[in-house]
Design a protein around this motif. Structure first.
Motif, PDB file in Angstrom:
ATOM      1  N   ALA A  95       0.835  -1.205   0.000  1.00 21.04           N
ATOM      2  CA  ALA A  95       0.000   0.000   0.000  1.00 21.04           C
ATOM      3  C   ALA A  95       0.866   1.250   0.000  1.00 21.04           C
ATOM      4  O   ALA A  95       1.884   1.311   0.676  1.00 21.04           O
ATOM      5  N   GLN A  96       0.455   2.247  -0.777  1.00 26.55           N
ATOM      6  CA  GLN A  96       1.181   3.514  -0.806  1.00 26.55           C
ATOM      7  C   GLN A  96       0.850   4.331   0.446  1.00 26.55           C
ATOM      8  O   GLN A  96      -0.207   4.148   1.054  1.00 26.55           O
ATOM      9  N   PRO A  97       1.741   5.233   0.836  1.00 26.43           N
ATOM     10  CA  PRO A  97       1.409   6.141   1.938  1.00 26.43           C
ATOM     11  C   PRO A  97       0.176   6.976   1.604  1.00 26.43           C
ATOM     12  O   PRO A  97      -0.096   7.258   0.431  1.00 26.43           O
ATOM     13  N   ALA A  98      -0.556   7.386   2.623  1.00 27.52           N
ATOM     14  CA  ALA A  98      -1.786   8.160   2.399  1.00 27.52           C
ATOM     15  C   ALA A  98      -1.504   9.463   1.674  1.00 27.52           C
ATOM     16  O   ALA A  98      -2.324   9.944   0.891  1.00 27.52           O
ATOM     17  N   ASN A  99      -0.329  10.061   1.925  1.00 31.83           N
ATOM     18  CA  ASN A  99       0.030  11.340   1.303  1.00 31.83           C
ATOM     19  C   ASN A  99       0.911  11.148   0.077  1.00 31.83           C
ATOM     20  O   ASN A  99       1.789  11.958  -0.214  1.00 31.83           O
ATOM     21  N   ASP A 100       0.661  10.075  -0.667  1.00 29.00           N
ATOM     22  CA  ASP A 100       1.421   9.787  -1.884  1.00 29.00           C
ATOM     23  C   ASP A 100       1.244  10.885  -2.928  1.00 29.00           C
ATOM     24  O   ASP A 100       2.125  11.113  -3.749  1.00 29.00           O
ATOM     25  N   ASP A 101       0.106  11.559  -2.901  1.00 25.60           N
ATOM     26  CA  ASP A 101      -0.117  12.699  -3.786  1.00 25.60           C
ATOM     27  C   ASP A 101      -0.992  13.717  -3.066  1.00 25.60           C
ATOM     28  O   ASP A 101      -1.322  13.552  -1.892  1.00 25.60           O
ATOM     29  N   CYS A 102      -1.402  14.756  -3.763  1.00 26.55           N
ATOM     30  CA  CYS A 102      -2.085  15.872  -3.110  1.00 26.55           C
ATOM     31  C   CYS A 102      -3.463  15.504  -2.565  1.00 26.55           C
ATOM     32  O   CYS A 102      -3.973  16.184  -1.662  1.00 26.55           O
ATOM     33  N   THR A 103      -4.085  14.475  -3.101  1.00 25.96           N
ATOM     34  CA  THR A 103      -5.417  14.121  -2.614  1.00 25.96           C
ATOM     35  C   THR A 103      -5.385  13.614  -1.179  1.00 25.96           C
ATOM     36  O   THR A 103      -6.387  13.691  -0.473  1.00 25.96           O
ATOM     37  N   GLY A 104      -4.251  13.128  -0.731  1.00 23.81           N
ATOM     38  CA  GLY A 104      -4.135  12.635   0.637  1.00 23.81           C
ATOM     39  C   GLY A 104      -3.110  13.411   1.441  1.00 23.81           C
ATOM     40  O   GLY A 104      -2.559  12.885   2.418  1.00 23.81           O
ATOM     41  N   ILE A 105      -2.837  14.646   1.050  1.00 24.09           N
ATOM     42  CA  ILE A 105      -1.781  15.441   1.651  1.00 24.09           C
ATOM     43  C   ILE A 105      -1.952  15.535   3.171  1.00 24.09           C
ATOM     44  O   ILE A 105      -3.074  15.601   3.681  1.00 24.09           O
ATOM     45  N   ILE A 106      -0.851  15.506   3.901  1.00 25.51           N
ATOM     46  CA  ILE A 106      -0.879  15.658   5.356  1.00 25.51           C
ATOM     47  C   ILE A 106      -0.765  17.138   5.696  1.00 25.51           C
ATOM     48  O   ILE A 106       0.223  17.787   5.364  1.00 25.51           O
ATOM     49  N   ASP A 107      -1.801  17.655   6.359  1.00 19.70           N
ATOM     50  CA  ASP A 107      -1.841  19.064   6.750  1.00 19.70           C
ATOM     51  C   ASP A 107      -1.209  19.198   8.129  1.00 19.70           C
ATOM     52  O   ASP A 107      -1.719  18.650   9.121  1.00 19.70           O
ATOM     53  N   LEU A 108      -0.106  19.944   8.222  1.00 20.59           N
ATOM     54  CA  LEU A 108       0.615  20.119   9.483  1.00 20.59           C
ATOM     55  C   LEU A 108       0.116  21.320  10.274  1.00 20.59           C
ATOM     56  O   LEU A 108       0.621  21.587  11.365  1.00 20.59           O
ATOM     57  N   GLY A 109      -0.856  22.056   9.748  1.00 22.09           N
ATOM     58  CA  GLY A 109      -1.388  23.211  10.443  1.00 22.09           C
ATOM     59  C   GLY A 109      -0.478  24.417  10.301  1.00 22.09           C
ATOM     60  O   GLY A 109       0.386  24.482   9.429  1.00 22.09           O
ATOM     61  N   GLU A 110      -0.661  25.386  11.159  1.00 24.20           N
ATOM     62  CA  GLU A 110       0.155  26.600  11.111  1.00 24.20           C
ATOM     63  C   GLU A 110       1.550  26.321  11.652  1.00 24.20           C
ATOM     64  O   GLU A 110       1.699  25.655  12.674  1.00 24.20           O
ATOM     65  N   ALA A 111       2.566  26.821  10.943  1.00 22.98           N
ATOM     66  CA  ALA A 111       3.949  26.649  11.386  1.00 22.98           C
ATOM     67  C   ALA A 111       4.145  27.397  12.707  1.00 22.98           C
ATOM     68  O   ALA A 111       3.486  28.405  12.959  1.00 22.98           O
ATOM     69  N   PRO A 112       5.054  26.919  13.563  1.00 20.90           N
ATOM     70  CA  PRO A 112       6.019  25.841  13.325  1.00 20.90           C
ATOM     71  C   PRO A 112       5.432  24.459  13.588  1.00 20.90           C
ATOM     72  O   PRO A 112       4.427  24.321  14.280  1.00 20.90           O
ATOM     73  N   PHE A 113       6.105  23.437  13.031  1.00 20.07           N
ATOM     74  CA  PHE A 113       5.785  22.041  13.309  1.00 20.07           C
ATOM     75  C   PHE A 113       7.087  21.282  13.498  1.00 20.07           C
ATOM     76  O   PHE A 113       7.964  21.330  12.644  1.00 20.07           O
ATOM     77  N   CYS A 114       7.218  20.588  14.623  1.00 17.60           N
ATOM     78  CA  CYS A 114       8.372  19.720  14.851  1.00 17.60           C
ATOM     79  C   CYS A 114       8.042  18.813  16.025  1.00 17.60           C
ATOM     80  O   CYS A 114       8.043  19.261  17.173  1.00 17.60           O
ATOM     81  N   ASP A 115       7.737  17.564  15.741  1.00 15.26           N
ATOM     82  CA  ASP A 115       7.342  16.598  16.770  1.00 15.26           C
ATOM     83  C   ASP A 115       8.214  15.360  16.624  1.00 15.26           C
ATOM     84  O   ASP A 115       8.076  14.602  15.665  1.00 15.26           O
ATOM     85  N   GLU A 116       9.138  15.165  17.567  1.00 17.41           N
ATOM     86  CA  GLU A 116      10.076  14.050  17.483  1.00 17.41           C
ATOM     87  C   GLU A 116       9.425  12.694  17.750  1.00 17.41           C
ATOM     88  O   GLU A 116      10.083  11.664  17.614  1.00 17.41           O
ATOM     89  N   SER A 117       8.153  12.691  18.122  1.00 21.28           N
ATOM     90  CA  SER A 117       7.455  11.421  18.321  1.00 21.28           C
ATOM     91  C   SER A 117       6.691  10.975  17.081  1.00 21.28           C
ATOM     92  O   SER A 117       6.110   9.890  17.060  1.00 21.28           O
ATOM     93  N   VAL A 118       6.704  11.805  16.032  1.00 21.11           N
ATOM     94  CA  VAL A 118       5.948  11.511  14.807  1.00 21.11           C
ATOM     95  C   VAL A 118       6.919  11.121  13.706  1.00 21.11           C
ATOM     96  O   VAL A 118       7.893  11.830  13.432  1.00 21.11           O
ATOM     97  N   PHE A 119       6.650   9.997  13.051  1.00 21.01           N
ATOM     98  CA  PHE A 119       7.474   9.499  11.949  1.00 21.01           C
ATOM     99  C   PHE A 119       6.620   9.408  10.685  1.00 21.01           C
ATOM    100  O   PHE A 119       5.436   9.077  10.742  1.00 21.01           O
ATOM    101  N   PHE A 120       7.240   9.707   9.564  1.00 18.41           N
ATOM    102  CA  PHE A 120       6.591   9.587   8.264  1.00 18.41           C
ATOM    103  C   PHE A 120       7.392   8.605   7.408  1.00 18.41           C
ATOM    104  O   PHE A 120       8.518   8.243   7.747  1.00 18.41           O
ATOM    105  N   THR A 121       6.813   8.198   6.299  1.00 11.93           N
ATOM    106  CA  THR A 121       7.506   7.256   5.415  1.00 11.93           C
ATOM    107  C   THR A 121       7.171   7.551   3.958  1.00 11.93           C
ATOM    108  O   THR A 121       6.106   8.090   3.654  1.00 11.93           O
ATOM    109  N   ASN A 122       8.102   7.212   3.075  1.00 11.85           N
ATOM    110  CA  ASN A 122       7.828   7.259   1.637  1.00 11.85           C
ATOM    111  C   ASN A 122       7.988   5.886   1.007  1.00 11.85           C
ATOM    112  O   ASN A 122       8.103   5.769  -0.216  1.00 11.85           O
ATOM    113  N   VAL A 123       7.977   4.843   1.830  1.00 15.31           N
ATOM    114  CA  VAL A 123       8.101   3.478   1.319  1.00 15.31           C
ATOM    115  C   VAL A 123       6.895   3.156   0.439  1.00 15.31           C
ATOM    116  O   VAL A 123       5.740   3.373   0.829  1.00 15.31           O
TER     117      VAL A 123
END
Length: 236
Positions: free
Chosen positions: A16-44
């Motif tokens: 399965a592709q990641p949910a944010n593989d393209d713009c239709t499933g884009i991950i919205d990080l909200g208003e900057a700044p964003f930096c959460d060391e407990s959150v991991f993303f993937t492009n596998v």
């Protein structure tokens, strides 16, 4: 029959592709700044996105960025409180058996996340064998969305996709008037007068730059934008 059905279900999950593989499933990080060391993303298993214009950004800041074959997408809202942004992508394992991304590359766009609707503002690429890339961007319009595109690259057929962390932060600025040690990975340094004033008289201090994440043998890069040192009265 039960074994066959279960096997097919597991196979679909594995590819399965990641949910944010393209713009239709884009991950919205909200208003900057964003930096959460407990959150991991993937492009596998991500697939390449064809956005038309600027699909491979051809701007002066990143002439070496190549095709993004395994790209994933994020968006954030520019803050009225931040003038200069630092975007950092770090390949790192999630501690649960994932493989860290190698050789990340990142680009930031404005416009509409659709074909021929985006304009590249800045982009960068990590060194060969590197696990981190950072870029700075200024002049974003407060309240408007911006789009971050992240992928990996490889100089061979070796796989470099994997998990990573993403930080969108304000550029750190130092105006020291005493000895200091800087342990972060990037930022701007001014003399004690700041960006618009002169340094104070009779100053003698040392700034030590020692990033906590700098690997053995790693390099620190400087971009000297401006300096003007007054000649002392004795001619030295």
């Amino acid at each position: 029959r039960i074994f066959t059905i279960s096997f097919l279900f597991i196979s679909c999950l594995a590819f399965a592709q990641p949910a944010n593989d393209d713009c239709t499933g884009i991950i919205d990080l909200g208003e900057a700044p964003f930096c959460d060391e407990s959150v991991f993303f993937t492009n596998v298993d991500a697939t390449p996105t064809d956005i038309g214009n600027d699909n491979i950004p051809a701007i002066n800041e990143c002439p070496t960025v190549g095709a993004m074959q395994n790209d994933v997408w994020f968006s954030f809202i520019a803050s009225a409180d931040i003038e200069d942004y630092l975007i950092t992508v770090t390949g790192i394992t999630d501690g649960a058996g994932s493989t860290a991304m190698l050789q990340p590359q990142v680009a930031i766009y404005r416009g509409d996340c659709e074909v021929d609707g985006l304009e590249a503002l800045n982009c960068d690429i990590s060194d060969d064998g590197g696990t981190e890339v950072s870029l700075t961007v200024s002049g974003l319009d407060a309240g408007l969305p911006y789009f971050v595109r992240i992928s990996d690259w490889s100089s061979s057929a070796a796989a470099t996709e994997g998990t990573f962390q993403l930080c969108i932060e304000e550029v750190t600025i130092w105006t020291p008037d005493e000895d200091i040690t800087i342990t972060t990975c990037s930022g701007d340094i001014y003399d004690s007068g700041g960006p618009n004033g002169n340094y104070f008289p009779n100053q003698n201090y040392t700034v030590t730059i020692q990033p906590s994440s700098l690997p053995p043998g790693g390099c620190i890069y400087f971009n000297m934008e401006y300096y003007n040192v007054e000649s002392p009265a004795d001619g030295f």
